[in-house]
Design an enzyme around this catalytic site. Structure first.
Site, PDB file in Angstrom:
ATOM      1  N   ASN A 150      30.582   9.139  18.603  1.00 24.39           N
ATOM      2  CA  ASN A 150      31.642  10.018  18.046  1.00 24.39           C
ATOM      3  C   ASN A 150      32.215   9.647  16.718  1.00 24.39           C
ATOM      4  OD1 ASN A 150      34.084  11.091  18.042  1.00 24.39           O
ATOM      5  ND2 ASN A 150      34.530  10.840  20.101  1.00 24.39           N
ATOM      6  N   ASP A 151      31.790  10.540  15.949  1.00 20.48           N
ATOM      7  CA  ASP A 151      31.906  10.487  14.186  1.00 20.48           C
ATOM      8  C   ASP A 151      33.525  10.435  14.223  1.00 20.48           C
ATOM      9  OD1 ASP A 151      29.654   9.928  12.685  1.00 20.48           O
ATOM     10  OD2 ASP A 151      29.507  12.099  12.665  1.00 20.48           O
ATOM     11  N   CYS A 152      34.198  10.848  15.170  1.00 24.93           N
ATOM     12  CA  CYS A 152      35.896  11.010  15.111  1.00 24.93           C
ATOM     13  C   CYS A 152      36.608   9.961  15.574  1.00 24.93           C
ATOM     14  CB  CYS A 152      36.233  12.489  15.596  1.00 24.93           C
ATOM     15  SG  CYS A 152      35.324  13.617  14.540  1.00 24.93           S
ATOM     16  N   ASN A 191      37.646   6.771  14.860  1.00 24.84           N
ATOM     17  CA  ASN A 191      37.568   5.956  13.554  1.00 24.84           C
ATOM     18  C   ASN A 191      38.562   4.788  14.007  1.00 24.84           C
ATOM     19  OD1 ASN A 191      37.736   9.165  12.460  1.00 24.84           O
ATOM     20  ND2 ASN A 191      35.817   8.160  12.255  1.00 24.84           N
TER      21      ASN A 191
END
Ligand code: BGC
Length: 818
Positions: free
Chosen positions: A487-489, A491
């Protein structure tokens, strides 16, 4: 018909086509042309662009992303009579046609139009192995009297570097250069200096006139919907010097009643050896272009190239052909899902109508995953891709998150530290070997970070990927997340309060606390794959050592990753839980449920089953399974981009389709065939034809995201085509629902079917062998104890041993009892 279920098209399975019946679909519905480096994106009104290998550095034609009207820029053919003008592809001219159809097929798109007794058929494709789009246009006078008409072609050149083309106007309004020779319009911007390539647009007959300067053709302040040259019925023979070069042919024709005129257009790209660039000073060497043109200068040649394309696709798709009681499933698996797999494999996330082609290049995790839906189709390409990815891996086992297809070098502007990246290569490699039996990939000498002084066997790269996880564990002995995991998002080490910062490349602090349960599950799943591979290679000591690490990870998940009813998602940089019932929002996430169950964690003690019931209770909707719940209602700097989206969109509780097949697989692993199938049908386009207007995006391919329950527009799909959903859905359906699982020794069969399916037939090519498989389910079960026979001979276990059965064989698998 209510607005909600308005239909814009339907499948034509016999022709492997989707038939679009309106130019005004809710979004442009596109197709892809080309497989081998030259690619075109083409909408249902012929909008889009083409490029050679790299959509950023070698863009041939211009397209205006997110412009108004939408879908501006394309290959346009204008037809003009004394009283009317229209477009052969339904747009951009606003004239309503008497009839319109766009047929998107395998590697080609065909546009059929009819207006005032004149019909046209435009077929656009990239011939196999060529660096050109060919457009075959036929125009027919269907009336009873003869008709005079003017035909104008039109496209706008991009000045090669698509990013510069849309930004550096102080330079690029002066650099454009063209040449005209007969019916060929050449685009040679920057050829005078560092470029050894040019493009051209040709038609196979003499022309009445041409234009190469945009403003001369369109007229001042006019758009492509109403070019002045077309309105006037006369080209201006303009030659572009800077500004915006275009290519437009003008052909006058007189058609007797019933007469058809056929025209072959070639939009090509050629490279020229530096010593042979010029015919004379300032005049380009046109021989390579002429050679390419000569291949497609007659109807017969073009038709035979089209036939070759059909044969190519039919052969490819037939490598795995299934026949189940559900046509919608068959259509997905036999045609559109495999087709999307190829496109997604070719382009990763670089060029779609939502990926502008100037940003991301090829993603490391994305491209590895894309291979799992494609390895059975063109395994040689998969081998090459895996080795390219391997060459971008760094010596410590981490990876560049992306690389540029032209240079194949890791993209240092983005860098790495996405800690799920490394292990995807273990998955892709094992999957490739199981499909092909080609262990030699492991011996290939591959550099780290493209530095040829650091070569090591690809197997060593896999080992370093494994080690990277165990060298980066956090306080709970779970994997550190780094910048983000799948999940790149999410963070967790970004803490950004500055809107000018990138969530994904900003990393603060030491990053040695935030841990990911998704990576933990992934490590267990693909760590076990790595161990099995080591055993194949008789590396028993290494296997035993790796097993200790995998066991330790399982223990860490059990001790610190279980929340009572589901798996936690992460620990944030403060050491607080993410994805726990203790949280106010974001209590449960899909990724860790999918990955921990796929890894087999909790299969023995009920955790897996419990986690999946929680998914069903909290995350499942009619449009698919949401990423998390409840959606974040406020921005939280300890979570990053995920909390920046409005609730229900993208990673903030949208249905992020890529991870839905993980649940399909997880349910199948638990033997829940009906549930698994049910989840599959909720996101698979062939099952969703009745809600085209609600979904908006193409009804034949997966989209990255469908708006979730919290959104203002639940069910609306966005970002079609380039998504890991394609490979994963195919993998889930073929490997788990149908249970066709390539393994080192041969093809293994472990289906988990919907109970209502009495029989399934499968044709599967495997390492050159042909298997005609019948799955029989006489008792209406999903899974259980099977009896396998090959050519009538009963087998022990459920693997078709490849050494023994490597020709054409009849395979029967009967589900005997639960
Ligand atoms: C990216 C993937 C990522 C996914 C979820 C996609 O846009 O290409 O790499 O896994 O988003 O964040």
């Amino acid at each position: 018909m209510s607005i909600k279920n308005k239909s814009y098209g339907h499948f034509d399975d016999a022709n492997y086509e989707y038939v679009i019946t309106s130019p005004f679909t809710p979004t442009p519905w596109i197709n892809y042309l080309g497989n081998d480096g030259f690619h075109g994106l083409i909408s249902n009104t012929a909008g889009g662009y083409c490029f050679y290998r790299d959509p950023k550095f070698r863009r041939l034609t211009r397209y205006r992303y997110n412009n108004v009207p939408v879908d501006t820029g394309g290959r346009y053919y204008y037809l003009k009579t004394d009283d009317d003008m229209w477009s052969a592809s339904g747009r951009p001219v606003e004239t309503e046609l008497d009839s319109f159809e766009c047929r998107h097929g395998m590697g080609y798109s065909r546009f059929l139009s009819r207006k005032g007794g004149i019909s046209s058929e435009l077929t656009c494709f990239v011939p196999l192995g060529e660096t050109a789009e060919v457009h075959k246009l036929t125009v027919t006078n269907e009336g009873t009297s003869s008709k005079e008409l003017s035909l104008f072609s039109y496209l706008e050149w991009c000045l090669w570097n698509a990013e510069d083309d849309g930004a550096n106007f102080q330079r690029n309004l002066s650099t454009g250069e063209v040449e005209v020779e007969g019916s060929t319009l050449f685009h040679k911007t920057e050829y005078r200096e560092r470029r050894n390539h040019y493009s051209f647009f040709h038609v196979n007959q003499s022309i009445t006139g041409y234009d190469t300067d945009r403003e001369s053709f369109l007229g001042p302040y006019r758009g492509v919907h109403k070019p002045l040259a077309v309105t006037n019925g006369q080209s201006t023979n303009s030659v572009a010097h800077g500004w915006s070069p275009i290519a437009s042919h003008h052909i006058n024709m007189k058609l007797a009643p019933g007469e058809t005129r056929e025209l072959m257009f070639v939009l090509g790209y050629v490279e020229v050896a530096p010593a042979e660039k010029w015919e004379s000073k300032g005049i380009i060497n046109k021989q390579p272009a002429q050679a390419l043109i000569a291949k497609f200068d007659t109807t017969e040649k073009v038709n035979s190239a089209l036939d070759e394309l059909h044969t190519y696709w039919h052969t490819l798709l037939n490598k795995c052909h299934v026949s189940t009681p559900d046509d919608r499933f068959n259509r997905a698996l036999n045609i559109w899902n495999q087709y999307q797999n190829m496109v997604t494999f070719n382009l990763s996330r670089s060029a779609s109508f939502y990926e502008s082609g100037i940003g991301r290049g090829m993603g490391f995790r994305d491209s590895n995953q894309d291979t799992i839906g494609f390895a059975h189709m063109v395994p040689e390409k998969v081998r090459e891709r895996i080795l390219d990815l391997s060459a971008t891996q760094k010596a410590d086992g981490s990876a560049y998150h992306q690389y540029q297809p032209l240079t194949k070098k890791g993209n240092s502007a983005i860098g790495g530290n996405f800690n799920d990246d490394p292990m995807w290569m273990v998955f892709s490699t094992c999957n490739y070997i199981k499909e092909t039996g080609d262990f030699s990939i492991l011996d290939e000498q591959v550099p780290f970070d493209n530095d040829d002084t650091t070569k090591a066997p690809h197997f060593e790269h896999l080992k370093r990927a494994f080690d990277h996880v165990i060298n980066n564990l956090g306080p709970h002995k779970l994997p550190l997340i780094g910048r983000a995991d799948w999940n790149d998002c999410l963070n967790l080490n970004c803490f950004s309060t500055d809107p000018n910062e990138s969530f994904q490349t900003t990393q603060r602090g030491k990053s040695d606390i935030a841990e990911s349960l998704m990576i933990a599950g992934q490590f267990v799943a693909y760590g076990q794959e790595f161990i099995a591979l080591c055993k194949q290679l008789n590396k028993d000591e290494l296997a035993a050592d790796c097993q200790l690490h995998v066991d330790a990870m399982i223990q860490a998940v059990n001790e610190h990753g279980w929340d009572g009813d589901w798996f936690l998602r992460a620990y944030n940089a403060l050491g607080d839980k993410v994805g726990s019932h203790e949280n106010e929002e974001g209590k449960i996430f899909i990724e860790s449920q999918g990955f921990c169950v796929m890894a087999g964690i909790g299969l023995d003690d009920g955790k897996a089953a419990k986690a999946l019931r929680s998914v069903e209770k909290h995350l499942a909707t009619e449009h698919g399974v949401m990423l998390q719940q409840p959606a974040y209602s406020e921005y939280d700097k300890y979570l990053g981009e995920i909390s920046s989206y409005p609730p229900g969109y993208k990673e903030n509780a949208g249905i992020f389709c890529h991870n839905n097949p993980w649940i399909v697989i997880a349910e199948a692993m638990l033997g829940n065939g009906d549930k698994s199938y049910d989840y599959f049908t909720r996101i698979t386009p062939s099952f969703l034809q009745d809600i085209q207007d609600l979904r908006k995006s193409e009804p034949y391919v997966y989209s990255q995201m469908v708006a979730g329950r919290d959104a203002a527009t639940p069910g609306q799909a966005k970002n079609s085509w380039l998504t890991g959903t394609a490979a994963w859905c195919y993998y889930a359906a073929s490997h788990y629902i149908l249970g066709i699982q390539p393994d080192y020794d041969g093809l293994s069969l472990s289906p988990c079917l919907p109970k209502s399916w009495p029989e399934v037939k499968i044709h599967r090519e495997y390492r050159g062998a042909q298997y005609d498989i019948t799955l029989s389910n006489p008792k209406g079960l999903s899974t259980g104890i099977y009896k396998l026979t090959v050519d009538g001979e009963v087998q022990i276990g459920n693997t078709i041993n490849f050494e023994r059965f490597n020709a054409s064989h009849k395979v029967e698998l009967t589900l005997e009892k639960a």
